[in-house]
Structures are given as structure tokens and as C-alpha cells.
Design an enzyme around this catalytic site. Structure first.
Site, PDB file in Angstrom:
ATOM      1  N   GLU A 148       0.845  -1.207   0.000  1.00  0.00           N
ATOM      2  CA  GLU A 148       0.000   0.000   0.000  1.00  0.00           C
ATOM      3  C   GLU A 148       0.879   1.255   0.000  1.00  0.00           C
ATOM      4  OE1 GLU A 148      -4.052  -0.479   1.916  1.00  0.00           O
ATOM      5  OE2 GLU A 148      -2.766  -1.465   3.375  1.00  0.00           O
ATOM      6  N   GLU A 168      -4.065  -9.370   2.277  1.00  0.00           N
ATOM      7  CA  GLU A 168      -5.128  -9.173   3.275  1.00  0.00           C
ATOM      8  C   GLU A 168      -6.273 -10.170   3.151  1.00  0.00           C
ATOM      9  OE1 GLU A 168      -3.476  -6.856   1.713  1.00  0.00           O
ATOM     10  OE2 GLU A 168      -2.972  -5.254   3.125  1.00  0.00           O
TER      11      GLU A 168
END
Ligand SMILES: *[C@@H]1O[C@H](CO)[C@@H](O)[C@H](O)[C@H]1NC(C)=O
Ligand SMILES: *[C@@H]1O[C@H](CO)[C@@H](O)[C@H](O)[C@H]1NC(C)=O
Ligand SMILES: *[C@@H]1O[C@H](CO)[C@@H](O)[C@H](O)[C@H]1NC(C)=O
Ligand SMILES: *[C@@H]1O[C@H](CO)[C@@H](O)[C@H](O)[C@H]1NC(C)=O
Ligand SMILES: *[C@@H]1O[C@H](CO)[C@@H](O)[C@H](O)[C@H]1NC(C)=O
Ligand SMILES: *[C@@H]1O[C@H](CO)[C@@H](O)[C@H](O)[C@H]1NC(C)=O
Ligand SMILES: *[C@@H]1O[C@H](CO)[C@@H](O)[C@H](O)[C@H]1NC(C)=O
Length: 307
Positions: A148, A168
Site C-alpha cells: 500500500e 489481506e
């Protein structure tokens, strides 16, 4: 160390007084020691070093925040600040790894709220700062929050060891820091969904083909030479023009509300008992988030969570 001290070595490069901690190589270190700064005119090279796996811990986050905040407080044309910052890693296997999962497992440690607040600020700064260009020099794994951060920097250059992914989904959550919006903007929604929904990672060659990375190199030396070359070019130009270009391109980013919504969705999911079970198993399989075959083998090892 005071936050301000980080920039005194740059001032030294301009002929001002040298800070006492500055060594003869014009380098300095962050408060928690997870970042080393090597200063040259208009360019700072940051080396990330949070052994054993460059886990995204509260201390790494805090060091990043201290560093990035300088640019927010400053006027755009502050000549004691670098125009370009290169983020590289001292770890041959990891750039920035996933979030420190022990901070998410109930009962959460008392430091968790401050960690997440600091992290939101780090991400907001990476997204919002226009008076500095952030370049990722990737030659290891960037996954989870690491990817990210990677995908929200201005550019990404990859070496032979580069790998990037979003794991995730394997723990029943989503990337909570804008990663699910940054990746489709780089590689398109269909491909982004493939990586977001499988947890698969890309290597340098695939990453370049897809647009995840700007360029790829066969050796660490070539990688570094190219990144230095790009940085040196940008470093010559007036910062006002650089900032205006960054502001213009920033209009292609997802709106701030989408980022806020993802953060809330993450918070809603992470407490679920199934997610808590997966997080605990992840920590166990990875030998407590150390240099283990599980951590080194991400993404291929994710299926072990379900065995
Ligand atoms: C300067 O860098 C060299 C090579 O990296 C290292 O051997 C030396 O110890 C450094 N000097 C200081 C004062 O840190
Ligand atoms: C420029 O940045 C330095 C280092 O962060 C800071 O001490 C100084 O106050 C800044 N100057 C201006 C005009 O913002
Ligand atoms: C959050 O960052 C500040 C520095 O900006 C630091 O003092 C604090 O310890 C950090 N919190 C955690 C949990 O690391
Ligand atoms: C950056 O500066 C603005 C204006 O001073 C402030 O509102 C904002 O909270 C700062 N951002 C961070 C992440 O510190
Ligand atoms: C970053 O920019 C967005 C959109 O302009 C704004 O809503 C947000 O408050 C900013 N964040 C910080 C920390 O400055
Ligand atoms: C650093 O930036 C200043 C101000 O834009 C510029 O005059 C100078 O040539 C730059 N130096 C290098 C080495 O990039
Ligand atoms: C896991 O590592 C942390 C430090 O990162 C340590 O505080 C904790 O005690 C370790 N837990 C186990 C079960 O080894």
C-alpha cells in the site's frame, strides 16, 4: 532526537553548521533506528532496516511519520529539505513487509490506537505531499501495508529480488490504507482484483509488464544507478513546478472519502472471530513474524492458513 535534527545534515551539505551527530558520510538515523538517511544536495536516500523482516511495526511507522512530517510543516520551497526521497531497504528479502499483526490480536496492546493514528498520518502524507518526490527502490518483498505504501509513492523501480502483493484477503480483511484503490489505478481493475482476491504477488518482470513497477533491472547495481539518475534529474528542477505537476496528477487518485471508508471497513472486519483466528495462525506459522519459511515464502505459503 528532535525531529528537526533529521534535516540538519542537509543544511550541512549547503555549508551551514554540521549537527554533532552527523558523521563524516553525511548520514543520520531516525529516533527508533529503523531508518537511515544519507543526504546529498536535494536528494535523501532512506534505507529501511527493521530486522528481522522489515515488519511494519509501530516504531517503523513512528520513524516514517517523524521524517515525512517535516515536509508538511515546511513551505514548498524550503531549500533545506530534499526535493527527492528514495526509499530502499537494508534487508535483502523485504522492502516493507505486512503490518505487525500482534497489534491487531485481542486483547490489543495499549499502543495500538496511537499506532493506527500515526499510520493514517503517514499514508495521508504520502498521498498529499507535493513538495517532495517519493521514489521506491524495490529489491525485496512489499506486501500488505508494504505494498500500500509502495503503490502510493510517486514511482517504483524494481530489482531482481522485487516482489509485491496484497495478502489481506487471506486473513479475511481488505487493504485498509488505500491499497485497493491505488492498485487498480496502476494496473486496471480486472488485474487488480486478481491480485487483491488471490493474495498472489508479482515479480519484477510481471510487475513491469502490468505497470505495477515503472522499470525493472537485472541487478541491484543497475537498479540503484537508474534510480539515482532519475532522482538527480528531478533534483535539478525548481520545486514549484514539480509540486504543480504532482498536484495535477493527484487528481487521478481516489477521493479521500474512499480511503476513509476502507479504513473503517478494515476496522469492522478485523474484530471478527474468524479473522482473529486467522491472524493468530498467521503469527504462529511465521514463527512469530520472524525470518521463517512462511514469511519468506509469501504468497505461496498463504494456503497453510487453511490446512
Ligand atoms: C562511512 O562509510 C564507510 C563505507 O560505508 C564506512 O566504512 C565508515 O565507517 C563510515 N564512516 C562513518 C564515520 O560512519
Ligand atoms: C525548512 O525546513 C527546516 C527543517 O525541517 C525547518 O527547520 C525550517 O523551519 C523550514 N523553513 C521554513 C521557511 O519552512
Ligand atoms: C506515534 O508517533 C509519535 C511521533 O510522531 C511517537 O511519539 C509515538 O510514540 C508514536 N506511537 C507509537 C505507538 O509508536
Ligand atoms: C499537514 O498540515 C496540515 C496543515 O497544517 C494539517 O492540517 C495536517 O494535519 C498535517 N498532516 C499531517 C499528516 O500531519
Ligand atoms: C490529505 O488531503 C485530503 C484531500 O485533500 C484531505 O481531506 C486530508 O485531510 C489531507 N490529510 C492530511 C493529513 O493532511
Ligand atoms: C538543488 O536545487 C537548487 C534549487 O532548485 C538548484 O539551484 C541546484 O542546482 C540543485 N542542485 C542539485 C545538485 O540538484
Ligand atoms: C513474539 O515476538 C515479540 C517481539 O516481536 C515478543 O514480544 C513476544 O514475546 C513473542 N511471542 C512469542 C510467543 O514468542
Amino acid at each position: 532526537m528532535r525531529v528537526l535534527d533529521l534535516f540538519l545534515p542537509v543544511a550541512a551539505a549547503y555549508g551551514a553548521l554540521a549537527a554533532s551527530f552527523t558523521n563524516s558520510n553525511n548520514t543520520s538515523t531516525s529516533a527508533h533506528g529503523t531508518l537511515t538517511f544519507s543526504h546529498s544536495p536535494n536528494i535523501t536516500r532512506v534505507t529501511i532496516n527493521n530486522p528481522p523482516i522489515n515488519l511494519y511495526t509501530a516504531t517503523l511507522c513512528s520513524d516514517l511519520l517523524d521524517f515525512l512530517q517535516q515536509f508538511n510543516a515546511s513551505s514548498p520551497s524550503n531549500s533545506s529539505l530534499p526535493k527527492v526521497v528514495i526509499f530502499s531497504s537494508a534487508n535483502p528479502s523485504f522492502w516493507i513487509d505486512h503490518w505487525d499483526l500482534t497489534s491487531l490480536i485481542a486483547p490489543t496492546p495499549p499502543t495500538t490506537p496511537s499506532f493506527t493514528t500515526n499510520h493514517s498520518r503517514v499514508i495521508n502524507l504520502i498521498r498529499n505531499l507535493t513538495n517532495v518526490v517519493l521514489i521506491a527502490e524495490l529489491d525485496g518483498l512489499a506486501t500488505g501495508v508494504g505494498n500500500e505504501i509502495l503503490t502510493q509513492m510517486d514511482m517504483r523501480f524494481a530489482g531482481p529480488g522485487a516482489r509485491a502483493g496484497q495478502i489481506e484477503v487471506s486473513a479475511g480483511v481488505l487493504p485498509g490504507s488505500g491499497g485497493a484503490q491505488a492498485l487498480p489505478r496502476l494496473i486496471g481493475p480486472g488485474r487488480a482484483l486478481q491480485y487483491l482476491l488471490t493474495g498472489e504477488s508479482v515479480d519484477a518482470e510481471t510487475g513491469v509488464k502490468l505497470g505495477w513497477f515503472n522499470e525493472g533491472f537485472g541487478s541491484g547495481e543497475e537498479l540503484r544507478a537508474r534510480v539515482d539518475d532519475v532522482a538527480r534529474k528531478i533534483a535539478l528542477y525548481p520545486i514549484e513546478g514539480v509540486a504543480a505537476i504532482k498536484r495535477s496528477v493527484a487528481t487521478t487518485r481516489a477521493p479521500q472519502q474512499a480511503f476513509v471508508d476502507d479504513t473503517e471497513a478494515f476496522a469492522g472486519l478485523v474484530g471478527l472471530s474468524e479473522v482473529q483466528k486467522l491472524l493468530k495462525k498467521f503469527v504462529q506459522l511465521g514463527n512469530n513474524q520472524t525470518l521463517s519459511p512462511f514469511e519468506l515464502g509469501l504468497d505461496a505459503t498463504l494456503s497453510e492458513l487453511y490446512e
